[in-house]
Design a protein around this motif. Sequence first.
Motif, short mmCIF file in Angstrom:
data_model
loop_
_atom_site.label_atom_id
_atom_site.label_comp_id
_atom_site.label_asym_id
_atom_site.label_seq_id
_atom_site.Cartn_x
_atom_site.Cartn_y
_atom_site.Cartn_z
N THR A 168 -66.66 85.11 -86.91
CA THR A 168 -66.74 86.27 -88.02
C THR A 168 -67.02 87.57 -87.40
O THR A 168 -67.74 87.56 -86.23
CB THR A 168 -67.92 85.73 -89.09
N SER A 169 -66.99 88.72 -88.10
CA SER A 169 -67.37 90.06 -87.54
C SER A 169 -68.47 90.55 -88.66
O SER A 169 -68.62 91.70 -88.82
CB SER A 169 -66.42 90.87 -87.14
N TYR A 170 -69.16 89.57 -89.50
CA TYR A 170 -69.85 90.08 -90.75
C TYR A 170 -71.05 91.19 -90.39
O TYR A 170 -70.96 92.04 -91.09
CB TYR A 170 -70.46 88.76 -91.06
N PRO A 228 -67.20 99.14 -85.57
CA PRO A 228 -66.20 98.55 -84.97
C PRO A 228 -66.67 97.09 -84.55
O PRO A 228 -67.80 96.66 -84.12
CB PRO A 228 -65.52 99.29 -83.99
N THR A 229 -65.60 95.93 -84.62
CA THR A 229 -66.11 94.83 -83.94
C THR A 229 -66.63 94.67 -82.61
O THR A 229 -65.88 95.35 -81.75
CB THR A 229 -65.10 93.64 -84.29
N PRO A 230 -67.73 94.30 -82.22
CA PRO A 230 -68.10 94.56 -80.69
C PRO A 230 -67.40 93.29 -79.69
O PRO A 230 -67.82 93.38 -78.52
CB PRO A 230 -69.67 94.38 -80.82
N TYR A 231 -66.63 92.68 -80.23
CA TYR A 231 -66.11 91.57 -79.19
C TYR A 231 -64.78 91.35 -79.65
O TYR A 231 -64.17 91.34 -80.76
CB TYR A 231 -66.92 90.36 -79.18
N SER A 232 -64.15 90.36 -78.98
CA SER A 232 -62.74 89.82 -79.20
C SER A 232 -62.80 88.50 -79.50
O SER A 232 -63.83 87.83 -79.12
CB SER A 232 -61.75 90.12 -77.98
N ILE A 233 -61.70 87.63 -80.15
CA ILE A 233 -61.84 86.49 -80.49
C ILE A 233 -60.57 85.92 -79.99
O ILE A 233 -59.46 86.28 -80.35
CB ILE A 233 -61.97 86.10 -81.89
N VAL A 234 -60.35 85.02 -78.97
CA VAL A 234 -59.28 84.67 -78.37
C VAL A 234 -59.36 82.93 -78.21
O VAL A 234 -60.37 82.42 -78.39
CB VAL A 234 -59.20 85.02 -76.68
N VAL A 250 -65.61 86.93 -76.80
CA VAL A 250 -65.70 87.43 -75.70
C VAL A 250 -65.63 89.05 -75.38
O VAL A 250 -65.19 89.86 -76.39
CB VAL A 250 -64.36 87.24 -74.72
N VAL A 251 -66.70 89.45 -74.90
CA VAL A 251 -66.82 90.85 -74.68
C VAL A 251 -66.39 91.46 -73.62
O VAL A 251 -66.71 90.94 -72.40
CB VAL A 251 -68.45 91.31 -75.24
N LEU A 255 -56.92 86.70 -81.41
CA LEU A 255 -57.18 86.80 -82.74
C LEU A 255 -57.73 88.05 -83.28
O LEU A 255 -57.43 88.51 -84.29
CB LEU A 255 -57.82 85.50 -83.42
N LEU A 256 -58.68 88.54 -82.75
CA LEU A 256 -59.44 89.74 -83.06
C LEU A 256 -59.53 90.63 -81.84
O LEU A 256 -60.11 90.06 -80.64
CB LEU A 256 -60.58 89.41 -83.86
N ARG A 257 -59.42 91.74 -81.98
CA ARG A 257 -59.37 92.61 -80.72
C ARG A 257 -60.77 93.47 -80.74
O ARG A 257 -60.80 93.98 -82.06
CB ARG A 257 -58.46 93.90 -80.80
N GLN A 258 -61.44 93.59 -79.69
CA GLN A 258 -62.82 94.27 -79.64
C GLN A 258 -62.64 95.72 -80.15
O GLN A 258 -61.41 96.41 -79.63
CB GLN A 258 -63.45 94.16 -78.17
N GLY A 259 -63.16 96.44 -80.74
CA GLY A 259 -63.16 97.68 -81.25
C GLY A 259 -62.45 98.14 -82.36
O GLY A 259 -62.24 99.16 -82.85
#
Length: 202
Positions: free
Chosen positions: A91-93, A101-107, A70-71, A49-53
């Motif tokens: 969230t990456s609030y 950048p977002t520091p983690y991914s969401i899977v 997950v990081v 759903l969201l890629r780290q970085g």
Amino acid sequence: MTLVANHPERNIIRVQLKQNVVLKELRGSEMEALEPYLTVENHQKGDLLLRQGVHDMEQYFVLDGILKRVVTNQDAKEMILRFPAERDIETSYAAWRLGTPTPYSIVCVTKARVARMPLQQWVAFLESHSQVKAAFEYEVMNLMSSIMGHAITLHLLDAPGRVHRFMRKYPELFERLPKKELAAYLNLSPETLSRLKNQGKI
């Protein structure tokens, strides 16, 4: 990707949104104002759903299924930080506020359905709804505290202790999570987790 109003299961989805840990604070008129920004998506196990970085961030409301935050380090070693499920958010609030950048991914850990919207639009909505903003920011702090507690647990508790703590804090997830994912979260091998269970230590 379907707007809530156009979704064939929109009535069920509206009930699920109203049960969300943050959105339950909304009045009917406020939910109606938010709904046009929300899209509903079905995902398969393993979907990203969201890629780290990245800087392009979104707000997620979990309707069905289980996700993981997950990081990953430069050697591709992963650490699972949390497992959001139904009625929860992702969230990456904090990263958005800091301009990082977002520091983690969401899977997706399992098949999942989420409602999502651009984080910028969510923040704009919060600015005009102070009660919801307070509930959301409290939940973000609660999540960060929980992740910190988990990191400390990995250092201070032995294997049975880590498992018992998870069962105490998240009993509804223990049987639903794939054992491989749960073992990784607890920094155990799947074999160790299985052995503890077979020996009756958990």
